[in-house]
Motif scaffolding. Structure first.
Motif, PDB file in Angstrom:
ATOM      1  N   LEU A   1      14.422  34.269  20.616  1.00 48.46           N
ATOM      2  CA  LEU A   1      13.659  33.731  21.734  1.00 48.46           C
ATOM      3  C   LEU A   1      14.317  34.137  23.053  1.00 48.46           C
ATOM      4  O   LEU A   1      15.529  34.368  23.119  1.00 48.46           O
ATOM      5  CB  LEU A   1      13.571  32.208  21.648  1.00 48.46           C
ATOM      6  N   ARG A   2      13.517  34.198  24.101  1.00 50.41           N
ATOM      7  CA  ARG A   2      14.010  34.519  25.438  1.00 50.41           C
ATOM      8  C   ARG A   2      14.114  33.209  26.205  1.00 50.41           C
ATOM      9  O   ARG A   2      13.113  32.509  26.395  1.00 50.41           O
ATOM     10  CB  ARG A   2      13.069  35.500  26.120  1.00 50.41           C
ATOM     11  N   VAL A   3      15.310  32.874  26.641  1.00 51.88           N
ATOM     12  CA  VAL A   3      15.580  31.542  27.177  1.00 51.88           C
ATOM     13  C   VAL A   3      15.630  31.536  28.697  1.00 51.88           C
ATOM     14  O   VAL A   3      16.324  32.355  29.317  1.00 51.88           O
ATOM     15  CB  VAL A   3      16.901  30.985  26.617  1.00 51.88           C
ATOM     16  N   VAL A   4      14.883  30.588  29.273  1.00 53.86           N
ATOM     17  CA  VAL A   4      15.019  30.231  30.677  1.00 53.86           C
ATOM     18  C   VAL A   4      15.797  28.918  30.706  1.00 53.86           C
ATOM     19  O   VAL A   4      15.337  27.913  30.165  1.00 53.86           O
ATOM     20  CB  VAL A   4      13.648  30.049  31.359  1.00 53.86           C
ATOM     21  N   ALA A   5      16.967  28.930  31.291  1.00 55.63           N
ATOM     22  CA  ALA A   5      17.830  27.755  31.304  1.00 55.63           C
ATOM     23  C   ALA A   5      17.774  27.056  32.653  1.00 55.63           C
ATOM     24  O   ALA A   5      17.770  27.706  33.701  1.00 55.63           O
ATOM     25  CB  ALA A   5      19.272  28.144  30.994  1.00 55.63           C
ATOM     26  N   SER A   6      17.745  25.736  32.609  1.00 54.00           N
ATOM     27  CA  SER A   6      17.831  24.931  33.828  1.00 54.00           C
ATOM     28  C   SER A   6      19.081  24.067  33.749  1.00 54.00           C
ATOM     29  O   SER A   6      19.309  23.385  32.736  1.00 54.00           O
ATOM     30  CB  SER A   6      16.586  24.052  33.973  1.00 54.00           C
ATOM     31  N   ALA A   7      19.885  24.111  34.784  1.00 53.65           N
ATOM     32  CA  ALA A   7      21.128  23.339  34.841  1.00 53.65           C
ATOM     33  C   ALA A   7      21.588  23.308  36.296  1.00 53.65           C
ATOM     34  O   ALA A   7      20.914  23.816  37.193  1.00 53.65           O
ATOM     35  CB  ALA A   7      22.192  23.970  33.947  1.00 53.65           C
ATOM     36  N   ARG A   8      22.738  22.699  36.518  1.00 58.70           N
ATOM     37  CA  ARG A   8      23.302  22.689  37.864  1.00 58.70           C
ATOM     38  C   ARG A   8      23.646  24.112  38.297  1.00 58.70           C
ATOM     39  O   ARG A   8      23.978  24.965  37.468  1.00 58.70           O
ATOM     40  CB  ARG A   8      24.556  21.808  37.901  1.00 58.70           C
TER      41      ARG A   8
END
Length: 316
Positions: A174-181
């Protein structure tokens, strides 16, 4: 033996170390484990505060034990248990809330099917970080059912569950879009995320859609953002909520899944194999003695912990 318990709900001050009888001999299909390491998870804070009782997920008791994750050594097996054997190093998950003793104790009795061989070459403290966060990530991804090459949004991607979700998703193609600080961008990209959106973005959904026109195929909402994260998912996509009450309304035909974590020894064995291979990274934020459980609860509640705080129940 010593065990971490609560006799009433409240802040970290209600935590105490109790001297309790050692667990009774394991029954059919059960195993007694000498606990070497047990992590502190958000579910422990929710149990201690009374939030889970208020939600009707568990009754108020005179005494409740804490702890879900465990890494340790098998000391005794009950009738009908061929594997594991006494002396084996194991990891496991205690997935019940209403228990007098959890894994944050010197010994614990678990069902054999909730255990798996500990990953070779991984210290107990690190191995203990795999069961709850790893199984949560795995079961969320299974529920979404995305295909190789599709895009996945992971919120809270720098946390324990979020980080494992990123790594397992990448392993599935899978191709991941990550959300974090913002200051965690390097961390989550190092875990395999292809794209990054800071969690300070004014409109997360629009920021995600700028990167992935039309929206991502699915999302695992480890940060419990609800509708804010759902807005980044394409119409007819899939969404995994990890916390009770965190599931948003399934707008635009989205398949919303509420993930209720369950023990699964076979799946846990697969996670241990990935940890041995270096595909899945156990992350220890700090190790503390059982007597420092209050400090662990305070640190976790303050936020910003990367990895898991791990309690070591055995006396030095």
């Amino acid at each position: 033996m010593r065990a971490l318990v609560i006799d009433s709900f409240g802040g970290p001050e209600v935590l105490r170390i109790a001297e309790v009888p050692a667990p009774t001999p394991p029954g059919p299909g059960q195993v007694r484990v000498r606990v070497e390491a047990a992590t502190v998870n958000p579910v422990d804070l929710a149990t201690r505060s009374g939030a889970l009782a208020a939600a009707g997920l568990m009754p108020a008791r005179a005494r409740t034990g804490l702890g879900w994750d465990v890494a340790g050594v098998v000391e005794e097996t009950g009738p009908g248990v061929a594997e594991p054997r006494p002396g084996d190093r194991v990891i496991g998950l205690h997935d019940r809330l209403d228990v007098p003793l959890g894994t944050q104790a010197e010994q614990v009795v678990l069902d054999a099917r909730a255990l798996a061989p500990a990953p070779a070459g991984v210290p107990a403290a690190a191995a203990a970080t795999l069961p709850l966060s790893g199984l949560t990530a795995l079961q969320a991804l299974d529920a979404l059912g995305l295909s190789r090459g599709e895009t996945l949004l992971v919120t809270g991607a720098a946390g324990a569950v979020g980080g494992h979700t990123v790594q397992l998703a990448v392993a599935r193609g899978l191709r991941v879009v990550a959300s974090a600080r913002e200051n965690d961008e390097a961390l989550v990209r190092g875990l395999g995320a292809e794209r990054f959106v800071p969690d300070t973005a004014d409109r997360l959904g629009e920021a995600v859609r700028t990167l992935v026109p039309g929206g991502v195929a699915g999302a695992v909402d480890a940060a419990v953002l609800g509708a804010t994260a759902l807005d980044g998912v394409r119409s007819g996509g899939a969404f995994a909520a990890l916390v009770a009450g965190g599931a948003p309304v399934p707008l635009r035909g989205t398949r919303v899944h509420q993930i209720w974590i369950r023990a699964d020894g076979r799946a846990l064995a697969a996670l241990a194999a990935l940890a041995e291979a270096g595909t899945l990274t156990p992350r220890v934020a700090a190790t503390l003695p059982l007597a420092a459980a209050r400090d662990a609860h305070e640190r976790l509640a303050a936020g910003g912990v990367r990895g898991r705080l791990v309690l070591l129940p055995q006396k030095p």
